[in-house]
Scaffold this motif. Structure first.
Motif, short mmCIF file in Angstrom:
data_model
loop_
_atom_site.label_atom_id
_atom_site.label_comp_id
_atom_site.label_asym_id
_atom_site.label_seq_id
_atom_site.Cartn_x
_atom_site.Cartn_y
_atom_site.Cartn_z
N UNK A 268 0.87 -1.17 0.00
CA UNK A 268 0.00 0.00 0.00
C UNK A 268 0.90 1.22 0.00
N UNK A 269 0.87 1.97 -1.06
CA UNK A 269 1.66 3.16 -1.33
C UNK A 269 2.93 2.81 -2.10
N UNK A 270 3.15 3.58 -3.16
CA UNK A 270 4.28 3.40 -4.05
C UNK A 270 5.00 4.74 -4.19
N UNK A 271 6.29 4.69 -4.30
CA UNK A 271 7.08 5.91 -4.42
C UNK A 271 6.95 6.49 -5.83
N UNK A 272 5.82 7.11 -6.09
CA UNK A 272 5.54 7.62 -7.43
C UNK A 272 4.55 8.78 -7.34
N UNK A 330 13.52 20.17 -17.31
CA UNK A 330 12.45 20.01 -16.33
C UNK A 330 13.07 19.82 -14.95
N UNK A 331 12.54 20.56 -13.98
CA UNK A 331 13.00 20.46 -12.60
C UNK A 331 12.06 19.56 -11.82
N UNK A 332 12.59 18.45 -11.29
CA UNK A 332 11.78 17.54 -10.48
C UNK A 332 12.15 17.75 -9.02
N UNK A 333 11.16 18.14 -8.23
CA UNK A 333 11.43 18.53 -6.84
C UNK A 333 10.99 17.49 -5.83
N UNK A 334 10.63 16.31 -6.28
CA UNK A 334 10.14 15.28 -5.37
C UNK A 334 11.00 14.02 -5.52
N UNK A 335 11.34 13.34 -4.40
CA UNK A 335 12.17 12.14 -4.46
C UNK A 335 11.33 10.90 -4.78
N UNK A 336 10.53 11.00 -5.83
CA UNK A 336 9.64 9.93 -6.24
C UNK A 336 9.79 9.70 -7.75
N UNK A 337 9.48 8.51 -8.21
CA UNK A 337 9.34 8.30 -9.64
C UNK A 337 8.14 9.11 -10.11
N UNK A 371 8.57 8.68 -18.07
CA UNK A 371 8.99 8.24 -16.73
C UNK A 371 10.26 8.95 -16.31
N UNK A 372 10.19 9.67 -15.18
CA UNK A 372 11.37 10.25 -14.55
C UNK A 372 11.70 9.40 -13.33
N UNK A 373 12.92 8.96 -13.23
CA UNK A 373 13.30 8.05 -12.16
C UNK A 373 13.34 8.76 -10.81
N UNK A 374 13.23 7.94 -9.77
CA UNK A 374 13.19 8.45 -8.39
C UNK A 374 14.38 9.35 -8.09
N UNK A 375 15.55 9.01 -8.61
CA UNK A 375 16.77 9.77 -8.30
C UNK A 375 16.94 11.02 -9.16
N UNK A 376 16.10 11.19 -10.18
CA UNK A 376 16.22 12.36 -11.06
C UNK A 376 15.88 13.65 -10.32
N UNK A 377 16.59 14.72 -10.67
CA UNK A 377 16.26 16.05 -10.12
C UNK A 377 16.14 17.04 -11.28
N UNK A 378 17.25 17.46 -11.83
CA UNK A 378 17.24 18.37 -12.97
C UNK A 378 17.36 17.56 -14.26
N UNK A 379 16.32 17.64 -15.08
CA UNK A 379 16.33 16.93 -16.37
C UNK A 379 16.68 17.95 -17.45
N UNK A 380 17.81 17.77 -18.08
CA UNK A 380 18.25 18.71 -19.10
C UNK A 380 17.63 18.34 -20.46
N UNK A 381 17.48 19.36 -21.29
CA UNK A 381 17.00 19.13 -22.65
C UNK A 381 17.93 18.14 -23.36
#
Length: 391
Positions: A268-272, A330-337, A371-381
């Motif tokens: 119950x609950x997924x890191x996404x 794209x800036x990903x600010x959450x430690x989730x997929x 899909x952006x992986x859990x460890x992703x933060x700053x996604x460059x073009x």
């Protein structure tokens, strides 16, 4: 809380194929074969013409030839071609015994009951004759086990005289929509209420992957009613999909209702995001998915978990993925997929606006999930990412 890949692995371990069923050929579309298919016949079963024209002895092509007879398609009695004569034949029809060449009618001049062949054309021994078994020999392997049947496969099997096939059975699905706030489309929308789209969304996606046995039930946010509905759906269906009521709110009763109904909780609950509160459990070989109520989260979870489970049960492969380069940073600010609505064109994918889990508007312009992986933060073009294509 489990990681996305862990959740997928747990679900895959619980998927069990259903008993094999035999279905009529026309009803087998998009099913996976449960056995190898061999041709019961040779095809063609007789020497067959591939052209409208005249069957002759090749060595007599320079002579005027008397028209002996005609053998249209469907002729049931064989004929022996006599020397010095020609028999008119038709595409798909039989060739007379003895004939070793068919001259197409455009190369023939007919004079009353005789023909003369225009010798300026290149006429070869054996022209336009399909020999017995030239397409299929008896006992040839036509289709391998687990082939997902397409229209071309149906054509092939029909040409071999096959009328029924054994396939992997598709599951029946019970759908439970929870929420005091929901109103079914077609009814008046009062203050504080919203139209339910999830029942329509789920059914549309399931129909797209070939599921035909579905039942939808609605229930208010009540523990006992939810439990009773889950029990009832589990009696009649192989998979139960529940939307809403899986988070941690005061009226979120689905996880407890599942346990009360005899469902074994696997996670119950997924890191996404979207779909963090996802619930998965089983009752014997039956699968239970508890999806969040937000529409985009429902669709994302269908693509990542529910439909792949159906594919595994059915032996099908409906969800396709590839990799593509994101067109903007794209800036990903959450430690989730994170699964984002995207538009794939060539090997480039665009991240669309309106990414909140309640927002359906972007989905009408999207054709994939990124899909952006859990460890992703700053996604460059130009960064390459996995994308899941819409059905």
């Amino acid at each position: 809380m489990v990681a996305v890949n862990t959740a997928k692995k747990i679900i895959a371990e619980q998927c069990v194929q259903l008993p094999v069923v035999q279905v009529d050929l026309l009803n087998a579309l998009n099913y996976a074969l449960a056995e190898d298919i061999f041709s019961p016949i040779q095809f063609p079963a007789f020497r067959q013409s591939s052209m409208d024209g005249y069957a002759i002895y090749w060595e007599e092509k320079a002579n005027p030839l008397f028209i002996q007879a005609a053998m249209p398609a469907g002729t049931e009695q064989p004929l022996l071609l006599q020397k010095g004569k020609a028999i008119q034949v038709f595409t798909g029809g039989p060739i007379p015994d003895g004939a070793n060449c068919v001259v197409q009618k455009e190369w023939v001049t007919v004079n009353n009951s005789t023909i003369e062949i225009q010798l300026n054309n290149n006429i070869q021994l054996g022209d336009h004759i399909r020999n017995i078994g030239s397409d299929l020999q008896k006992n040839t392997l036509l289709l391998q086990k687990h082939t997902v049947i397409q229209p071309s496969h149906i054509a092939l099997m029909a040409s071999a005289g096959i009328t029924t096939v054994k396939v992997l059975q598709k599951p029946s699905v019970g759908i439970l929509i929870t929420g005091n706030e929901l109103v079914q489309p077609g009814n008046t929308l009062s203050f504080g209420k919203v139209y339910d789209s999830n029942a329509f969304t789920i059914q549309a996606h399931l129909k797209k992957v070939g599921i035909t046995q579905m039942q939808v039930r609605y229930v208010s946010d009540n523990l006992q009613e939810t439990e009773n509905s889950i029990k009832e759906l589990l009696l009649h269906h192989d998979i139960v999909i529940i939307t809403g009521g899986v988070s941690a709110g005061d009226y979120d009763y689905v996880p407890q209702a599942c346990i009360n109904a005899g469902v074994q909780q696997h996670f119950h609950k997924v890191k996404q995001r979207p779909g963090k509160p996802l619930f998965f459990g089983t009752q014997k070989n039956k699968l239970v998915f508890g999806l969040p109520g937000n529409p985009a989260a429902v669709i994302s979870c269908l693509y990542q978990y529910v439909i792949p489970a159906i594919d595994q049960i059915c032996g099908t492969h409906t969800i396709q993925s590839t990799t593509a380069k994101v067109s903007t940073a794209f800036q990903k600010n959450i430690p989730l997929t994170q699964f984002l609505k995207g538009y794939l064109e060539g090997n480039t994918v665009k991240i669309l606006p309106a990414q909140a889990s309640y927002q359906l508007s972007a989905l009408t312009n999207a054709n994939c999930w990124i899909e952006l992986e859990e460890s992703d933060t700053q996604i460059e073009s130009g960064t390459e990412k996995r994308v899941y294509l819409f059905l």
